[in-house]
Write a protein that holds these residues in place. Structure first.
Motif, PDB file in Angstrom:
ATOM      1  N   ARG A  80       0.430  -1.377   0.046  1.00 17.96           N
ATOM      2  CA  ARG A  80      -0.023   0.577  -0.071  1.00 17.96           C
ATOM      3  C   ARG A  80       0.992   1.350  -0.292  1.00 17.96           C
ATOM      4  O   ARG A  80       0.726   2.293  -0.240  1.00 17.96           O
ATOM      5  N   GLY A  81       2.005   1.180   0.000  1.00 21.52           N
ATOM      6  CA  GLY A  81       3.059   2.441  -0.144  1.00 21.52           C
ATOM      7  C   GLY A  81       3.169   3.208   1.527  1.00 21.52           C
ATOM      8  O   GLY A  81       3.481   4.659   1.573  1.00 21.52           O
ATOM      9  N   THR A  82       3.148   2.381   2.502  1.00 18.02           N
ATOM     10  CA  THR A  82       2.704   3.280   4.019  1.00 18.02           C
ATOM     11  C   THR A  82       3.220   2.480   5.315  1.00 18.02           C
ATOM     12  O   THR A  82       3.636   1.410   4.576  1.00 18.02           O
ATOM     13  N   GLN A  83       3.231   3.154   5.708  1.00 16.81           N
ATOM     14  CA  GLN A  83       4.586   2.790   7.661  1.00 16.81           C
ATOM     15  C   GLN A  83       3.253   1.297   7.789  1.00 16.81           C
ATOM     16  O   GLN A  83       2.432   1.890   8.130  1.00 16.81           O
ATOM     17  N   SER A  84       3.832   0.906   8.328  1.00 16.60           N
ATOM     18  CA  SER A  84       3.152  -0.097   9.275  1.00 16.60           C
ATOM     19  C   SER A  84       3.153  -0.252  10.923  1.00 16.60           C
ATOM     20  O   SER A  84       1.824  -0.446  11.602  1.00 16.60           O
ATOM     21  N   HIS A  85       4.589   0.132  11.447  1.00 18.27           N
ATOM     22  CA  HIS A  85       4.528   0.002  12.498  1.00 18.27           C
ATOM     23  C   HIS A  85       4.144   1.959  12.754  1.00 18.27           C
ATOM     24  O   HIS A  85       4.736   2.719  12.210  1.00 18.27           O
ATOM     25  N   PHE A  86       3.440   2.404  14.668  1.00 24.64           N
ATOM     26  CA  PHE A  86       2.955   3.570  14.690  1.00 24.64           C
ATOM     27  C   PHE A  86       1.521   4.255  13.883  1.00 24.64           C
ATOM     28  O   PHE A  86       1.960   5.632  14.385  1.00 24.64           O
ATOM     29  N   ASN A  87       1.782   3.434  12.820  1.00 21.34           N
ATOM     30  CA  ASN A  87       0.882   4.163  12.222  1.00 21.34           C
ATOM     31  C   ASN A  87      -0.744   4.303  12.501  1.00 21.34           C
ATOM     32  O   ASN A  87      -1.147   3.546  12.541  1.00 21.34           O
ATOM     33  N   GLN A  88      -1.594   5.247  12.413  1.00 17.82           N
ATOM     34  CA  GLN A  88      -2.424   5.929  12.992  1.00 17.82           C
ATOM     35  C   GLN A  88      -3.671   6.604  11.866  1.00 17.82           C
ATOM     36  O   GLN A  88      -4.299   7.807  12.328  1.00 17.82           O
ATOM     37  N   ALA A  89      -2.572   7.072  11.163  1.00 17.31           N
ATOM     38  CA  ALA A  89      -3.233   7.727   9.965  1.00 17.31           C
ATOM     39  C   ALA A  89      -4.520   7.910   9.325  1.00 17.31           C
ATOM     40  O   ALA A  89      -5.154   8.653   9.695  1.00 17.31           O
ATOM     41  N   THR A  90      -5.483   6.518   9.733  1.00 20.30           N
ATOM     42  CA  THR A  90      -6.485   5.712   9.261  1.00 20.30           C
ATOM     43  C   THR A  90      -6.393   5.573  10.029  1.00 20.30           C
ATOM     44  O   THR A  90      -5.821   4.242  11.246  1.00 20.30           O
ATOM     45  N   PRO A  91      -8.629   4.836  10.205  1.00 23.17           N
ATOM     46  CA  PRO A  91      -8.425   3.667  11.598  1.00 23.17           C
ATOM     47  C   PRO A  91      -7.949   3.089  10.532  1.00 23.17           C
ATOM     48  O   PRO A  91      -8.219   1.882  11.024  1.00 23.17           O
TER      49      PRO A  91
END
Length: 304
Positions: A80-91
Motif C-alpha cells: 500500500r506504500g505506507t508505514q506499518s509500525h506506529f501508523n495511526q493515519a487512518t482507521p
C-alpha cells in the motif's frame, strides 16, 4: 520467511519507493531474515526437551502463526506504500497496527512458555542447558524492548491526533541520518539496537558453546585446549558469556533511552563498557582455572 526474504530482496532492487528514509522493502526483508534465525533457533531448542514436548509444540505453533500474521500485515502496508509500525493515519492503518501489537504480545507469550519449559528441562550437558536457558531469557528481554517503541514521543503527545504514534529513535525523528544496512540512527538513540542484540542471544550464546565443544573435541591434538574438555569449565565460560551479554544488552538499552547514538557514546557509556570488559576478562581467566580432572565421558569423547 525464506520466500518472503527473496521477494523483498527483489523488491529492494526493482521498487524505487522510499519510506522513512530507506527502501520500502527493507523492513520485510530484515524481519523475514530475523524470523528465519529465530524460528530455527527455537525449533532446535524444542528438540532438546526431554519432557513437555506437546506444550512446546503448541507454543511453537502459536509463534509460527503470530509471525506469519505479523509479516503479512507488514507486507500489506508495503504494498500500500505506507508505514506499518506506529501508523495511526487512518482507521484502517490504526487497526493494522493494533493487530500487529496483539500478534507481538502473543508471540512473546509463546516464547515465554518455551523459556519456562527450557528452565525446567533436564538437559544432560549442563553448559548447553544454561546456554539455552539464559539465551532464551535474554531474547525475551530483547523482544520486550519493542514495547518501549510504542510510547508516543513528546512531539507526538503535543500534537492533536498525530498520524504516527511511537518511534524507533529517541531524541531524533525516525528517518534521519542512519547507519548503512541496519538503518539505525546515527544522530540519536535507537531502541532497535538493543532489541536486535537481545533477541539474537538466542543464536549467539548457544553458538559460543558449540564452538567451545568443538574445540574441546580437538584437545587430544592440541593440549592447550584440554581445559575445555572439562564440562565445568565450559559451564563457567557459558555463565560468564551470558552475564557479559546481558550486561551489554542493558548498557545498549540505557544508551538508547538517553538519546545517544551507538557510535557516539558519552563518558558514562564508555565507563560502563569498560567495566563490562574488565569484569568479563577477569571472570574468563577465573573460569579457565583447572577445575579438576575432566569428566570421564568428556575425556573419552575428546580422545575419540
Amino acid at each position: 520467511m525464506g520466500l518472503l526474504a527473496l521477494v523483498s530482496a527483489v523488491g529492494i532492487l526493482v521498487d524505487d519507493r522510499v519510506l522513512v528514509g530507506v527502501p520500502i522493502w527493507t523492513k520485510p526483508f530484515k524481519f523475514s531474515v530475523s524470523f528465519i534465525a529465530y524460528g530455527l533457533s527455537l525449533a532446535w531448542m524444542l528438540s532438546l526437551l526431554p519432557r513437555g514436548r506437546r506444550a512446546g509444540w503448541w507454543a511453537g505453533t502459536v509463534i509460527t502463526v503470530a509471525s506469519v500474521v505479523e509479516m503479512a500485515l507488514i507486507t500489506l502496508q508495503v504494498i500500500r506504500g505506507t508505514q506499518s509500525h506506529f501508523n495511526q493515519a487512518t482507521p484502517f492503518d490504526g487497526a493494522v497496527f493494533q493487530i500487529m501489537g496483539a500478534t507481538v504480545a502473543v508471540l512473546w507469550l509463546g516464547a515465554l512458555v518455551i523459556a519456562v519449559l527450557l528452565l525446567r528441562a533436564r538437559i544432560l550437558d549442563r553448559a548447553m542447558a544454561w546456554a539455552v536457558r539464559l539465551s532464551s531469557l535474554i531474547a525475551l528481554a530483547g523482544a520486550a524492548v519493542g514495547f518501549l517503541m510504542v510510547r508516543p514521543t513528546p512531539e507526538q503527545l503535543a500534537a492533536e491526533n498525530p498520524p504516527i504514534s511511537g518511534a524507533h529513535s529517541v531524541g531524533v525523528p525516525d528517518g534521519g541520518p542512519s547507519m548503512p544496512l541496519t538503518g539505525w540512527a546515527t544522530t540519536g538513540g535507537d531502541l532497535r539496537i538493543a532489541h536486535f542484540f537481545g533477541m539474537h542471544a538466542l543464536q549467539l550464546l548457544p553458538l559460543l558453546l558449540i564452538v567451545l565443544a568443538a574445540l574441546a573435541a580437538r584437545s587430544a591434538r592440541f593440549p592447550a585446549l584440554a581445559r575445555l574438555a572439562d564440562e565445568r569449565i565450559r559451564l563457567r565460560l557459558t555463565l560468564t558469556a551470558s552475564a557479559a551479554y546481558a550486561a551489554t544488552f542493558v548498557l545498549l538499552t540505557w544508551q538508547a533511552l538517553r538519546g545517544q547514538a551507538l557510535l557516539a557514546p558519552d563518558g558514562a557509556t564508555l565507563a560502563g563498557a569498560a567495566a563490562i570488559a574488565l569484569l568479563t576478562g577477569a571472570a574468563t581467566a577465573l573460569s579457565l582455572r583447572t577445575a579438576g580432572a575432566p569428566a570421564p565421558a568428556l575425556t573419552r569423547k575428546a580422545s575419540a
